[in-house]
Structures are given as C-alpha cells and as structure tokens.
Scaffold this motif. Structure first.
Motif, short mmCIF file in Angstrom:
data_model
loop_
_atom_site.label_atom_id
_atom_site.label_comp_id
_atom_site.label_asym_id
_atom_site.label_seq_id
_atom_site.Cartn_x
_atom_site.Cartn_y
_atom_site.Cartn_z
N MET A 92 0.85 -1.21 0.00
CA MET A 92 0.00 0.00 0.00
C MET A 92 0.88 1.25 0.00
N PRO A 93 0.64 2.15 -0.95
CA PRO A 93 1.43 3.38 -0.91
C PRO A 93 1.06 4.24 0.31
N VAL A 94 2.07 4.83 0.89
CA VAL A 94 1.85 5.67 2.07
C VAL A 94 1.77 7.12 1.62
N SER A 95 0.82 7.85 2.16
CA SER A 95 0.70 9.27 1.84
C SER A 95 1.15 10.09 3.04
N LEU A 96 1.96 11.09 2.75
CA LEU A 96 2.47 11.96 3.82
C LEU A 96 2.08 13.39 3.48
N THR A 97 1.86 14.20 4.50
CA THR A 97 1.49 15.59 4.26
C THR A 97 2.69 16.50 4.54
N CYS A 98 3.01 17.34 3.57
CA CYS A 98 4.13 18.27 3.73
C CYS A 98 3.80 19.25 4.85
N PRO A 99 4.65 19.31 5.90
CA PRO A 99 4.36 20.24 7.00
C PRO A 99 4.53 21.70 6.59
N SER A 100 5.20 21.94 5.47
CA SER A 100 5.44 23.33 5.07
C SER A 100 4.30 23.90 4.24
N CYS A 101 3.71 23.06 3.35
CA CYS A 101 2.70 23.63 2.45
C CYS A 101 1.41 22.80 2.40
N GLY A 102 1.38 21.66 3.06
CA GLY A 102 0.15 20.87 3.10
C GLY A 102 -0.05 19.95 1.91
N ASN A 103 0.89 19.96 0.97
CA ASN A 103 0.81 19.08 -0.19
C ASN A 103 0.90 17.61 0.24
N ASN B 6 3.11 11.15 -2.01
CA ASN B 6 2.97 9.70 -1.99
C ASN B 6 4.33 9.04 -1.97
N GLN B 7 4.54 8.22 -0.95
CA GLN B 7 5.82 7.52 -0.78
C GLN B 7 5.93 6.40 -1.81
N MET B 8 7.08 6.33 -2.51
CA MET B 8 7.26 5.35 -3.58
C MET B 8 8.13 4.16 -3.18
N PRO C 103 13.63 6.37 -11.94
CA PRO C 103 14.19 7.25 -10.92
C PRO C 103 13.09 7.74 -9.96
N VAL C 104 13.34 7.62 -8.66
CA VAL C 104 12.37 8.09 -7.66
C VAL C 104 12.96 9.21 -6.80
N GLY C 105 14.26 9.42 -6.92
CA GLY C 105 14.88 10.49 -6.16
C GLY C 105 16.18 10.90 -6.82
N ARG C 106 16.61 12.09 -6.47
CA ARG C 106 17.88 12.56 -7.02
C ARG C 106 18.53 13.47 -6.00
N VAL C 107 19.83 13.37 -5.88
CA VAL C 107 20.56 14.29 -5.02
C VAL C 107 21.75 14.82 -5.82
N ARG C 108 21.98 16.13 -5.67
CA ARG C 108 23.09 16.75 -6.42
C ARG C 108 24.20 17.16 -5.46
N TYR C 109 25.43 16.81 -5.84
CA TYR C 109 26.60 17.15 -5.02
C TYR C 109 27.51 18.07 -5.81
N ASP C 110 27.99 19.10 -5.13
CA ASP C 110 28.96 20.02 -5.70
C ASP C 110 30.33 19.59 -5.20
N TYR C 111 31.29 19.43 -6.12
CA TYR C 111 32.63 19.03 -5.68
C TYR C 111 33.67 20.11 -5.97
N GLY C 112 33.20 21.36 -6.09
CA GLY C 112 34.13 22.46 -6.28
C GLY C 112 34.24 22.88 -7.72
N ASP C 113 34.63 21.96 -8.59
CA ASP C 113 34.77 22.29 -10.01
C ASP C 113 33.51 22.02 -10.80
N GLY C 114 32.48 21.55 -10.16
CA GLY C 114 31.24 21.23 -10.86
C GLY C 114 30.34 20.44 -9.94
N TRP C 115 29.37 19.75 -10.53
CA TRP C 115 28.48 18.94 -9.71
C TRP C 115 28.12 17.67 -10.45
#
Ligand SMILES: [Zn+2]
Length: 202
Positions: free
Chosen positions: A1-12, A15-17, A71-83
């Motif tokens: 069952m997918p879990v639904s969470l409510t954003c505490p900042s905006c109420g959106n 759905n957890q994937m 893809p369900v998530g993405r994180v970007r890292y900066d390593y100084g000369d780029g990301w």
C-alpha cells in the motif's frame, strides 16, 4: 500500500514510492524533509534541479539493455569544479540502486550491504591501489562534496549544505567503487561505468 504523507510546510500530499525513505523533497514547495517515525521534519529548501537538461527524469521509466528502472529520487553534489547527480532508482522487481551522472559519464551502483573493511580517507592517495574482495582497484579521485539539492525520495538523511568526503576507485572491466565518509559512517557503493548511448526511455 502506498503511504501518503502531508508536507508540514505547504500541506501538499506526498505519496511515498520506496520501502523506507529517510528523506523526501516536497514537489510543490521544494522543502527537504527528514522522515522520522512516520513524521516529516523540514530541514530547509532544496535547490531547483530542473534548470539543466538531464538524461533522466523522476517517475519515468528508462532502460539499460535488459534492465528497466524508474528514478524516484535525485541528489546533487557540488565538488568544487562542478556537480554531479545521483539518481535513486527502483527496478521493476523493487530492487533499489543508484545511477550516477557526471558530465555525461554514467555509472550504475548499488550499496554494498555486507561490511567491507576499507582504509580511512586520509590513508588513501590518488594513484594508489586498493584490493577489495581480491579485486585490485586504483584510486582515481579523492575529494569532498556538498549536497546542493535534492528531489523525490532518498534512502538516507542528508540536509542541504551538508558535506562528506569520498574516494572513487576504478577496477577491471569498468568496475566502479565509491567510498563515502560521512561523520563516523562509511558507505561503499559498487557498480560499473556504462555507455550513455545504451540508455533509452522505456
Ligand atoms: Zn511542500
């Protein structure tokens, strides 16, 4: 069952994937939340990551040879000369792994679950070699990076502007091995560099 969470900042409603995300970014307001015992805790705004064209897109299915992944998530890292971007992806069978994209170079990696003993960050030198599970690999990069943005959901906790050290190694047959040193935690990711032209939209 997918879990639904409510954003505490905006109420959106989000759905957890994935099975056990530890971090979620609200697609409506871009707030980054850590997930603690079923509750979302706001840890800051995430940078907008969609300014640059990318080979991947959240919640679309892609294919590399016989492997289909979304893809369900993405994180970007900066390593100084780029990301670079780390895409958290889910296979059809529910298996979770990572696709790393750095200036068109793509590696598919998965967290090494079994404890692998690796040297400390200070002990490793670029150009040096390291043998893990009888495979000899060469240290090709040693650096620190800063989390500059995220979207979707991720299986670990990292807040915007947090930094960690990492070492990239290269083995035979385009084997990729990454060691991440964050506070006292050491995580290893093992995978392979692939040809970006073998990626298609499914
Ligand atoms: Zn929100």
């Amino acid at each position: 069952m997918p879990v639904s969470l409510t954003c505490p900042s905006c109420g959106n409603v989000i759905n957890q994937m994935t099975r056990s995300p530890q971090m979620l970014v609200c697609p409506a307001c871009n707030s980054t939340h850590l997930l603690n015992s079923g509750r979302l805790e706001d840890v800051g705004k995430s940078a907008i990551l969609t300014d640059f064209p990318s080979i991947f897109e959240l919640h679309h299915t892609f294919r590399h040879k016989d492997w289909k992944f979304t893809p369900v998530g993405r994180v970007r890292y900066d390593y100084g000369d780029g990301w670079w971007d780390e895409w958290f992806v889910r296979s059809d069978n529910g298996k979770e792994s990572w696709v790393s994209v750095d200036e068109g170079e793509i590696a598919i990696e998965a967290l090494v679950q079994k404890g692998v003993k690796v040297p400390s960050f200070d002990e490793l030198k670029v150009g040096g070699s390291l043998i893990i599970n009888r495979i000899k690999m060469k240290v090709i990069e040693k650096n620190s990076c800063t989390m500059v943005g995220a979207e979707g959901e991720l299986p670990f906790k990292i807040a915007p502007n947090e930094t960690y050290n990492y070492v990239d190694l290269l083995g035979p047959k385009r084997l990729s091995f990454t060691i991440e040193y964050q506070n006292d935690a050491i995580d290893c990711y093992k995978g392979v560099w692939i040809d970006p032209f073998d990626i298609t939209r499914a």
